[in-house]
Design an enzyme around this catalytic site. Structure first.
Site, short mmCIF file in Angstrom:
data_model
loop_
_atom_site.label_atom_id
_atom_site.label_comp_id
_atom_site.label_asym_id
_atom_site.label_seq_id
_atom_site.Cartn_x
_atom_site.Cartn_y
_atom_site.Cartn_z
N LYS A 1 24.99 11.51 7.79
CA LYS A 1 23.78 12.33 7.62
C LYS A 1 23.97 13.11 6.34
O LYS A 1 24.98 13.79 6.15
CB LYS A 1 23.55 13.27 8.79
CG LYS A 1 22.30 14.12 8.57
CD LYS A 1 21.88 14.88 9.80
CE LYS A 1 22.64 16.17 9.97
NZ LYS A 1 22.07 17.00 11.04
N ARG B 1 19.26 16.47 18.73
CA ARG B 1 20.67 16.19 19.08
C ARG B 1 21.42 17.50 19.36
O ARG B 1 22.36 17.53 20.15
CB ARG B 1 21.34 15.29 18.07
CG ARG B 1 21.56 15.80 16.63
CD ARG B 1 22.69 16.78 16.53
NE ARG B 1 23.38 16.75 15.26
CZ ARG B 1 23.96 17.80 14.72
NH1 ARG B 1 23.88 19.00 15.28
NH2 ARG B 1 24.61 17.70 13.59
N ASP C 1 28.18 27.21 13.07
CA ASP C 1 28.52 25.90 12.51
C ASP C 1 29.08 26.02 11.10
O ASP C 1 29.08 25.07 10.35
CB ASP C 1 27.28 24.99 12.53
CG ASP C 1 26.11 25.62 11.78
OD1 ASP C 1 26.24 26.75 11.27
OD2 ASP C 1 25.04 24.96 11.70
N GLY D 1 29.53 24.36 20.57
CA GLY D 1 28.80 23.19 20.04
C GLY D 1 28.66 23.30 18.53
O GLY D 1 27.75 23.95 18.02
P1 NAD Z 1 16.28 30.16 12.26
O1 NAD Z 1 16.50 30.68 10.88
O2 NAD Z 1 14.96 29.58 12.60
O3 NAD Z 1 16.57 31.33 13.32
C1 NAD Z 1 17.70 32.17 13.16
C2 NAD Z 1 17.92 32.97 14.43
O4 NAD Z 1 19.10 33.76 14.23
C3 NAD Z 1 16.80 33.95 14.74
O5 NAD Z 1 16.69 34.08 16.14
C4 NAD Z 1 17.31 35.26 14.14
O6 NAD Z 1 16.77 36.41 14.75
C5 NAD Z 1 18.78 35.13 14.46
N1 NAD Z 1 19.63 35.97 13.59
C6 NAD Z 1 19.74 35.89 12.24
N2 NAD Z 1 20.63 36.80 11.81
C7 NAD Z 1 21.06 37.48 12.91
C8 NAD Z 1 21.98 38.53 13.11
N3 NAD Z 1 22.63 39.08 12.08
N4 NAD Z 1 22.19 38.97 14.36
C9 NAD Z 1 21.54 38.41 15.41
N5 NAD Z 1 20.65 37.41 15.28
C10 NAD Z 1 20.43 36.94 14.04
O7 NAD Z 1 17.46 29.12 12.52
P2 NAD Z 1 17.53 27.95 13.60
O8 NAD Z 1 17.03 26.70 13.01
O9 NAD Z 1 16.96 28.43 14.89
O10 NAD Z 1 19.12 27.79 13.75
C11 NAD Z 1 19.90 28.81 14.34
C12 NAD Z 1 21.35 28.58 14.02
O11 NAD Z 1 21.78 27.35 14.58
C13 NAD Z 1 21.66 28.48 12.52
O12 NAD Z 1 22.81 29.26 12.28
C14 NAD Z 1 21.95 27.02 12.29
O13 NAD Z 1 22.85 26.81 11.23
C15 NAD Z 1 22.56 26.65 13.63
N6 NAD Z 1 22.50 25.22 13.96
C16 NAD Z 1 23.58 24.69 14.58
C17 NAD Z 1 23.57 23.34 14.92
C18 NAD Z 1 24.75 22.76 15.65
O14 NAD Z 1 24.83 21.54 15.79
N7 NAD Z 1 25.64 23.56 16.18
C19 NAD Z 1 22.48 22.55 14.60
C20 NAD Z 1 21.35 23.13 14.01
C21 NAD Z 1 21.37 24.49 13.69
#
Ligand code: NAD
Length: 321
Positions: A67, A110, A222, A292
């Site tokens: 990816k 996923r 992540d 995860g």
């Molecule tokens: P988004 O930008 O739409 O939402 C971010 C969220 O984090 C919001 O709820 C916001 O209020 C919160 N947030 C930001 N800063 C914060 C802080 N300092 N304290 C508390 N809350 C805080 O992002 P998203 O698309 O919903 O993704 C969320 C997270 O998941 C990202 O960090 C992204 O990198 C991660 N992610 C992980 C995977 C995985 O496979 N593990 C996959 C996709 C996304």
């Protein structure tokens, strides 16, 4: 070569298809049939973008590929999604490019499937209250997939900006469940299953918040430096992950490891629970925690499933390449 454009994915891939693909590849990872290659992620010095590759090979499913994608913070102003990704699949016998698949929705599906798999195998069987921490783009996907796994009776949620919690309330309402916005101590006491999905760089959920008999799926961390729960909570839990190497380097376990609160040997692969080579939760009163981190093999697994569906339904674009 087959192309499945981004706009076709929503009509092809269901939550169940995503769940099945991710469950299967986690099992392959634990049995040694599938492995991820080292992740590349670079700030490219243009458009403030972060760009990289996640890749791997699953010998069981013969999925080889990568990816490619990242984060372009200025995209929203151009009417585009900030996260952009594309999956490339290669023929494992010849190395020829087999397919190019839009990866944006697949990434959301996923990731939601991963926490759902962890809930299936690790959450208390009698779980009734689902607690959500985070209400961004990814949160509604995590919530929908989680609701498939237990007979939840209520959803509670916390977000840094409470006005965004309506996103979670809408999904709960659609599922016929009540939703309540709560403070973190109430969330930790009441929820028997918790999903964290934020971009936080400091712990939100603390050890003292969580009473026990709880499964926590930490999905937001992540990247090096990110953190959603405190290291003491990780140390108190039975810890599981998609991939140990990522968990200790860029996942939620990075902090407990560097503080010397847990050892690598204490972190189990979720695939071992799926394969029956690890017993999983030892009692209904324990805390289980799934780290995860998001691996390339998940992307390849869902992309491969979508290619099969696209071919079967006649919507795959075939090109001579
Ligand atoms: P988004 O930008 O739409 O939402 C971010 C969220 O984090 C919001 O709820 C916001 O209020 C919160 N947030 C930001 N800063 C914060 C802080 N300092 N304290 C508390 N809350 C805080 O992002 P998203 O698309 O919903 O993704 C969320 C997270 O998941 C990202 O960090 C992204 O990198 C991660 N992610 C992980 C995977 C995985 O496979 N593990 C996959 C996709 C996304």
């Amino acid at each position: 070569m087959i192309i499945v454009p981004e706009h076709e994915i929503s009509g092809l891939m269901t939550r169940q298809d995503s769940f099945d693909a991710v469950e299967k590849v986690f099992a392959s990872m634990a049995s040694g049939a599938a492995y991820n290659f080292p992740v590349i992620r670079e700030a490219i010095g243009h458009a403030d973008a972060l760009y990289g590759f996640k890749s791997g090979f699953d010998r069981a499913g013969l999925n080889l590929g990568l990816k490619s994608g990242g984060y372009w913070p200025g995209n929203a102003d151009k009417g585009l999604t900030n996260h952009q990704s594309t999956v490339f699949l290669f023929d494992a016998d010849t190395g020829k490019c087999r397919a190019i698949v839009g990866g944006n929705l697949l990434t959301a599906l996923r990731t939601a499937a991963a926490s759902a798999v962890s809930i299936k195998y690790l959450a208390p069987k009698s779980a009734k209250v689902l607690g959500m921490i985070g209400a961004g783009h990814q949160s509604s996907f995590q919530l929908r997939a989680a609701l498939d796994q237990r007979a939840f009776e209520k959803v509670i949620g916390w977000n840094l900006h409470p006005e965004h919690l309506s996103r979670l309330e809408d999904v709960a309402t659609e599922a016929g469940l009540p939703f309540e916005a709560v403070e973190l101590d109430q969330l930790g006491q009441e929820a028997d299953t918790i999903i964290t999905i934020t971009s936080s760089f400091a712990p939100i959920l603390k050890n003292a918040h969580v009473t026990g008999g709880t499964h926590i799926a930490c999905m937001g961390t992540d990247t090096v430096g990110k953190q959603e729960v405190d290291a003491e909570l990780v140390a108190r839990a039975q810890v599981f992950t998609d991939e140990v190497a990522q968990s200790i380097s860029l996942g939620e376990c990075q902090h407990a490891m560097s503080a010397g609160l847990i050892r690598q040997e204490q972190i189990a692969q979720i695939g071992d629970v799926i394969n029956g080579t690890h017993t999983g939760r030892t009692s209904e009163n324990d805390i289980t925690l799934f780290d995860g981190t998001g691996v390339g093999l998940q992307d390849l697994a869902v992309a491969s499933a979508v290619v099969e569906l696209a071919v079967a339904r006649g919507v795959a674009i075939e090109v001579d390449f």
